[in-house]
Design an enzyme around this catalytic site. Structure first.
Site, PDB file in Angstrom:
ATOM      1  N   LYS A 251      -0.168   5.321   8.429  1.00 57.04           N
ATOM      2  CA  LYS A 251       0.366   5.706   7.122  1.00 57.04           C
ATOM      3  C   LYS A 251      -0.728   5.694   6.057  1.00 57.04           C
ATOM      4  CE  LYS A 251       1.973   2.522   4.735  1.00 57.04           C
ATOM      5  NZ  LYS A 251       1.464   1.521   3.751  1.00 57.04           N
TER       6      LYS A 251
ATOM      7  N   THR B 256       0.864  -1.182   0.000  1.00 55.09           N
ATOM      8  CA  THR B 256       0.000   0.000   0.000  1.00 55.09           C
ATOM      9  C   THR B 256       0.895   1.225   0.000  1.00 55.09           C
ATOM     10  OG1 THR B 256      -1.695  -1.184   1.255  1.00 55.09           O
ATOM     11  CG2 THR B 256      -1.862   1.219   1.171  1.00 55.09           C
TER      12      THR B 256
ATOM     13  N   LYS C   1      -7.794   0.850  -2.220  1.00 49.97           N
ATOM     14  CA  LYS C   1      -7.213   0.368  -0.962  1.00 49.97           C
ATOM     15  C   LYS C   1      -7.239   1.450   0.110  1.00 49.97           C
ATOM     16  CE  LYS C   1      -4.993  -1.951   2.114  1.00 49.97           C
ATOM     17  NZ  LYS C   1      -3.605  -2.387   1.986  1.00 49.97           N
TER      18      LYS C   1
END
Length: 339
Positions: free
Chosen positions: A284, A138, A216
Site C-alpha cells: 500500500k 500512513t 514517510k
C-alpha cells in the site's frame, strides 16, 4: 554597608537554590495532569500504547490512558498486561476524543482510518474546540489534508505523525516520527513526552499537513525496494548453488550491510515471515509513493518494478502471504523464478 548587601545577596541565592527542585517537580507533574487517548491497538498501536504506560506518560490516576479498538479484546489484553495502571476502555472512538485533550490514533489502512475517523461515533464526532488529534497512520497525502480540515472546522487542531519503524521498534520505543501540521501540538510538553516515550527521534517538516506523509512514503518505498532487491539476490544465490547463510555473512561485511538485511535474512532463508510489517501494508505504501512520484514528474522506475513484485505476491492466492511480513515478497520472487 557593602558587606551587609553581600550577605543578603548570598542568602537570597541560597533560598532560590533550595526552591529549584520544588519548581522542577511541579513542572514535571503538570505534564501528566490530564487523560491521554489512544485509538487503535493493532500491530503498531499495541506497542506504542504500552510505551506510554511503561514510561509513565499515561496510566496514573491523574493521567489515565483512554483507549478504544475495533476488536475490544485488544483493550482487555492491554489492561491485563498493565494491571497496576489506570486504563479506561471506551465503547467508541468518539468517547475517547470527548474524554481527552490529546488523542493519538494508529490505524492500519486508509479504509480503516476513514471509517473510524468519519463514522457516526468516530473521531470527528468527538472533536470540539481545543481538541488535539495526532494521527500516526500512513495514508495518502489527500487523506491527511482532509482530516486536518475536518478537525479544524470543528475547532480542533491536527498533527500528522506517521512513523518509520515496525512492530519491534514500536515495542522498544525506537520509532521515528515524521510530523507536520500544528506547531502548538508538536511543541507541547506532554506531546513531546509521549513522542519521546514511543520513539527515538522526531522530525517536524512544517505546518502544512502532507509533508510528514511525503517523507514517510519516501522512506517506505526505499525500504520496500531494498527488500525486493535483497530477495532477488538471495534467490539468485541459492539458484546458482551458493550457500544462503554464507552469502548473508558476506553481505553483512560490506558497504551494503543494513540492520534490515541482518534481521530479516536468516528468517527469510527459513521461510519465517511472522508479521512485523505486513506485506499488504508495505505494498500500500509503495503504491502511494509511486503515485506521488508520478504526480511530481519524477522517474521512479526501480521502485515501480519493486511495487509490482509486492503486488504479485500480495495477490497470489496460492502463496497467501498478504498478511505475512513484507519479507514474504521473497516467496513470490522464488515462485516466479521457477517458471
Amino acid at each position: 554597608m557593602q558587606l551587609l548587601l553581600l550577605l543578603i545577596l548570598q542568602q537570597l541565592l541560597q533560598t532560590a537554590r533550595s526552591f529549584a527542585p520544588t519548581i522542577t517537580l511541579i513542572h514535571s507533574t503538570q505534564l501528566n495532569m490530564s487523560p491521554i487517548g489512544f485509538i487503535g491497538l493493532g500491530i503498531m498501536g499495541e506497542g506504542m500504547a504500552a510505551r506510554l504506560l511503561g514510561e509513565g506518560v499515561a496510566g496514573s490516576e491523574d493521567s489515565p490512558l483512554i483507549v478504544w479498538n475495533r476488536t475490544p479484546s485488544k483493550c482487555d489484553d492491554l489492561k491485563a498486561k498493565f494491571g497496576d495502571k489506570r486504563i479506561e476502555v471506551k465503547g467508541t472512538a468518539r468517547e475517547v476524543v470527548e474524554s481527552c485533550g490529546n488523542v493519538f490514533s494508529m490505524l492500519s489502512t486508509p479504509e480503516a482510518s476513514r471509517a473510524v475517523f468519519e463514522g457516526e461515533d468516530g473521531v470527528l464526532a468527538g472533536v470540539s474546540n481545543g481538541k488535539w488529534i495526532i494521527d500516526c497512520a500512513t495514508l495518502a497525502e489527500e487523506d491527511m489534508k482532509r482530516m486536518n480540515d475536518q478537525v479544524a472546522s470543528k475547532g480542533g487542531q491536527f498533527l500528522e505523525a506517521p512513523v518509520s519503524g515496525s512492530k519491534g521498534p514500536a515495542h522498544q520505543g525506537t520509532l521515528i516520527f515524521l510530523c507536520a501540521g500544528s506547531k502548538a501540538i508538536y511543541d507541547d510538553a506532554t506531546v513531546q513526552s509521549a513522542l519521546s516515550a514511543m520513539g527515538k527521534a522526531t522530525h517536524f517538516f512544517g505546518e502544512e499537513v502532507g509533508y510528514g506523509t511525503r517523507a514517510k512514503l519516501v522512506v517506505n518505498s526505499l525500504m520496500g525496494t531494498m527488500m525486493a532487491a535483497f530477495s532477488e539476490s538471495l534467490s539468485l544465490s541459492e539458484s546458482v548453488g551458493l550457500d544462503g547463510e554464507k552469502m548473508l555473512e558476506v553481505i553483512s561485511q560490506g558497504a551494503i550491510a543494513t540492520p534490515m538485511y541482518g534481521l530479516k535474512g536468516p528468517k527469510m532463508l527459513k521461510s519465517d515471515h511472522a508479521p512485523n510489517f505486513p506485506l499488504q501494508h508495505a505494498h500500500k505504501d509503495m503504491k502511494l509513493a509511486v503515485d506521488m512520484a508520478k504526480d511530481a514528474g519524477v522517474a521512479y522506475a526501480v521502485t515501480e518494478t519493486a511495487e509490482q513484485l509486492f503486488r504479485n505476491a500480495r495477490e497470489d492466492e496460492e502463496l497467501n502471504v498478504a498478511e505475512e511480513d513484507f519479507s514474504a515478497v521473497y516467496e513470490g520472487i522464488k515462485k516466479a523464478s521457477k517458471k
